[in-house]
Design a protein around this motif. Structure first.
Motif, PDB file in Angstrom:
ATOM      1  N   TYR A 123       4.261   7.133   2.561  1.00  0.00           N
ATOM      2  CA  TYR A 123       4.552   7.597   1.211  1.00  0.00           C
ATOM      3  C   TYR A 123       3.446   8.538   0.736  1.00  0.00           C
ATOM      4  CZ  TYR A 123       7.660   3.574   1.494  1.00  0.00           C
ATOM      5  OH  TYR A 123       8.608   2.678   1.896  1.00  0.00           O
ATOM      6  N   LEU A 124       3.851   9.619   0.100  1.00  0.00           N
ATOM      7  CA  LEU A 124       2.886  10.614  -0.355  1.00  0.00           C
ATOM      8  C   LEU A 124       1.916   9.972  -1.341  1.00  0.00           C
ATOM      9  CD1 LEU A 124       2.586  13.609   0.372  1.00  0.00           C
ATOM     10  CD2 LEU A 124       3.735  14.165  -1.780  1.00  0.00           C
ATOM     11  N   THR A 125       0.662   9.913  -0.931  1.00  0.00           N
ATOM     12  CA  THR A 125      -0.393   9.266  -1.709  1.00  0.00           C
ATOM     13  C   THR A 125      -1.600  10.182  -1.743  1.00  0.00           C
ATOM     14  OG1 THR A 125       0.347   7.094  -0.915  1.00  0.00           O
ATOM     15  CG2 THR A 125      -1.852   7.214  -1.884  1.00  0.00           C
ATOM     16  N   SER A 126      -2.175  10.392  -2.912  1.00  0.00           N
ATOM     17  CA  SER A 126      -3.347  11.249  -3.020  1.00  0.00           C
ATOM     18  C   SER A 126      -4.383  10.873  -1.970  1.00  0.00           C
ATOM     19  CB  SER A 126      -3.969  11.129  -4.419  1.00  0.00           C
ATOM     20  OG  SER A 126      -5.216  11.788  -4.474  1.00  0.00           O
ATOM     21  N   SER A 127      -4.899  11.878  -1.274  1.00  0.00           N
ATOM     22  CA  SER A 127      -5.868  11.598  -0.205  1.00  0.00           C
ATOM     23  C   SER A 127      -7.116  10.914  -0.740  1.00  0.00           C
ATOM     24  CB  SER A 127      -6.236  12.898   0.514  1.00  0.00           C
ATOM     25  OG  SER A 127      -6.776  13.849  -0.390  1.00  0.00           O
ATOM     26  N   LYS A 128      -7.371  11.051  -2.024  1.00  0.00           N
ATOM     27  CA  LYS A 128      -8.520  10.375  -2.623  1.00  0.00           C
ATOM     28  C   LYS A 128      -8.328   8.863  -2.653  1.00  0.00           C
ATOM     29  CE  LYS A 128      -9.750  14.279  -5.612  1.00  0.00           C
ATOM     30  NZ  LYS A 128      -9.921  14.740  -7.016  1.00  0.00           N
ATOM     31  N   ASN A 129      -7.078   8.420  -2.568  1.00  0.00           N
ATOM     32  CA  ASN A 129      -6.774   6.991  -2.643  1.00  0.00           C
ATOM     33  C   ASN A 129      -6.408   6.392  -1.292  1.00  0.00           C
ATOM     34  OD1 ASN A 129      -7.133   7.020  -5.468  1.00  0.00           O
ATOM     35  ND2 ASN A 129      -5.021   7.703  -5.779  1.00  0.00           N
ATOM     36  N   TRP A 130      -6.621   7.130  -0.217  1.00  0.00           N
ATOM     37  CA  TRP A 130      -6.309   6.580   1.098  1.00  0.00           C
ATOM     38  C   TRP A 130      -7.270   5.435   1.415  1.00  0.00           C
ATOM     39  CZ3 TRP A 130      -4.696  10.388   5.518  1.00  0.00           C
ATOM     40  CH2 TRP A 130      -3.510  11.043   5.144  1.00  0.00           C
ATOM     41  N   PRO A 131      -6.750   4.317   1.931  1.00  0.00           N
ATOM     42  CA  PRO A 131      -7.621   3.190   2.298  1.00  0.00           C
ATOM     43  C   PRO A 131      -8.433   3.522   3.546  1.00  0.00           C
ATOM     44  CG  PRO A 131      -5.382   2.772   3.011  1.00  0.00           C
ATOM     45  CD  PRO A 131      -5.334   4.035   2.205  1.00  0.00           C
ATOM     46  N   ASN A 132      -9.542   2.858   3.729  1.00  0.00           N
ATOM     47  CA  ASN A 132     -10.380   3.167   4.893  1.00  0.00           C
ATOM     48  C   ASN A 132     -10.136   2.239   6.073  1.00  0.00           C
ATOM     49  OD1 ASN A 132     -11.641   0.844   4.027  1.00  0.00           O
ATOM     50  ND2 ASN A 132     -13.482   1.896   3.281  1.00  0.00           N
ATOM     51  N   GLU A 133      -9.213   1.278   5.928  1.00  0.00           N
ATOM     52  CA  GLU A 133      -8.887   0.406   7.055  1.00  0.00           C
ATOM     53  C   GLU A 133      -7.382   0.165   7.120  1.00  0.00           C
ATOM     54  OE1 GLU A 133     -11.022  -3.241   7.120  1.00  0.00           O
ATOM     55  OE2 GLU A 133     -12.946  -2.304   7.603  1.00  0.00           O
ATOM     56  N   SER A 134      -6.855   0.048   8.331  1.00  0.00           N
ATOM     57  CA  SER A 134      -5.435  -0.269   8.514  1.00  0.00           C
ATOM     58  C   SER A 134      -5.231  -0.853   9.911  1.00  0.00           C
ATOM     59  CB  SER A 134      -4.560   0.974   8.322  1.00  0.00           C
ATOM     60  OG  SER A 134      -4.892   1.973   9.272  1.00  0.00           O
ATOM     61  N   ILE A 135      -4.064  -1.449  10.103  1.00  0.00           N
ATOM     62  CA  ILE A 135      -3.678  -2.023  11.393  1.00  0.00           C
ATOM     63  C   ILE A 135      -2.491  -1.237  11.935  1.00  0.00           C
ATOM     64  CG2 ILE A 135      -2.858  -4.058  12.638  1.00  0.00           C
ATOM     65  CD1 ILE A 135      -5.666  -4.394  11.624  1.00  0.00           C
ATOM     66  N   HIS A 136      -2.560  -0.834  13.202  1.00  0.00           N
ATOM     67  CA  HIS A 136      -1.449  -0.151  13.864  1.00  0.00           C
ATOM     68  C   HIS A 136      -0.921  -1.050  14.985  1.00  0.00           C
ATOM     69  CE1 HIS A 136      -2.181   4.128  12.374  1.00  0.00           C
ATOM     70  NE2 HIS A 136      -3.194   3.434  11.876  1.00  0.00           N
ATOM     71  N   GLU A 137       0.395  -1.137  15.073  1.00  0.00           N
ATOM     72  CA  GLU A 137       1.038  -1.907  16.145  1.00  0.00           C
ATOM     73  C   GLU A 137       1.885  -0.965  17.002  1.00  0.00           C
ATOM     74  OE1 GLU A 137       4.455  -5.347  16.888  1.00  0.00           O
ATOM     75  OE2 GLU A 137       3.762  -4.892  14.846  1.00  0.00           O
ATOM     76  N   TYR A 138       1.582  -0.899  18.287  1.00  0.00           N
ATOM     77  CA  TYR A 138       2.328  -0.072  19.237  1.00  0.00           C
ATOM     78  C   TYR A 138       3.106  -0.967  20.197  1.00  0.00           C
ATOM     79  CZ  TYR A 138      -0.957   3.675  17.910  1.00  0.00           C
ATOM     80  OH  TYR A 138      -1.713   4.592  17.230  1.00  0.00           O
ATOM     81  N   GLU A 139       4.249  -0.474  20.651  1.00  0.00           N
ATOM     82  CA  GLU A 139       4.995  -1.142  21.710  1.00  0.00           C
ATOM     83  C   GLU A 139       5.261  -0.137  22.824  1.00  0.00           C
ATOM     84  OE1 GLU A 139       9.081  -3.765  22.507  1.00  0.00           O
ATOM     85  OE2 GLU A 139       8.788  -2.720  20.603  1.00  0.00           O
TER      86      GLU A 139
END
Length: 211
Positions: A123-139
């Motif tokens: 979702y389009l979110t201001s780059s100033k508000n991007w979180p600095n951590e996330s989890i990615h799941e690949y298959e």
């Protein structure tokens, strides 16, 4: 040669009409003619606006570090946040927002790539508000036609302001570096993002080198 990364550039310069089947076929033929010219000597081609002005769909450019060096792709369908693209020459990929979520015909076996439901990549979110951590799941598809899931924790940080050129237009972006790892994998994704959060360019990991 296997592929480890895909580079995606968005060519959003025209409005699209996805209800015209014949128009889509005509555009695929035009796209193939352009792509064939781009393969001469495996040199990366810089596309001109005039070359694609008659293709009435938003395009993406794909570059890889495998046998397929460069291709233009146009959307086949868009539904529930997923967009399916084709090169018209056997390669397809699916994007969920800015993320490559599936590939076909790239000599890799990425069946899916999932992120959090409310992710800034979806979702389009201001780059100033991007979180600095996330989890990615690949298959990934395994050699015995099973599947393997890979989870990685990623840390995302802005590293510099960059002006990038796409189809003779310039965009002021912030370059984000996303460092991802687990016990078996260690890689970096890159995103060139406008202030409102639109990703014009990205370099994304799609799996370990595969023979």
């Amino acid at each position: 040669m296997a592929i480890r990364y895909l580079i995606i550039l968005s060519f959003i310069i025209v409005s699209c009409n996805v209800n015209q089947a014949q128009n889509r076929i005509d555009n695929i033929e035009k796209l193939l003619n352009i792509s064939l010219n781009a393969k001469d000597g495996y040199k990366i081609k810089t596309f001109k606006r005039n070359e694609i002005k008659d293709i009435s769909y938003p395009l993406i450019e794909v570059r890889t570090d495998g046998i397929l060096k460069q291709a233009l792709m146009l959307p086949l369908s868009t539904r529930n946040g997923f967009s399916n693209y084709t090169s018209g020459d056997g390669q397809n990929l699916t994007k969920e927002g800015a993320i490559i979520s599936k590939t076909y015909g790239f000599n890799v076996g990425m069946l899916s790539h999932k992120i959090q439901k409310s992710s800034h990549f979806k979702y389009l979110t201001s780059s100033k508000n991007w979180p600095n951590e996330s989890i990615h799941e690949y298959e990934f598809l395994t050699p015995n036609f099973g599947s393997k899931n890979v989870f990685v924790k990623c840390k995302l940080n802005p590293i510099s302001e960059n002006k990038i050129n796409i189809v003779e237009s310039s965009y002021l972006t912030t370059k984000f570096e996303e460092k991802c790892n687990n016990a078996e994998n260690d890689f970096i994704n890159l995103y060139w993002v406008t202030e409102d959060g639109f990703v014009w360019k990205s370099k994304q990991w799609i799996g370990k080198d595969m023979s």
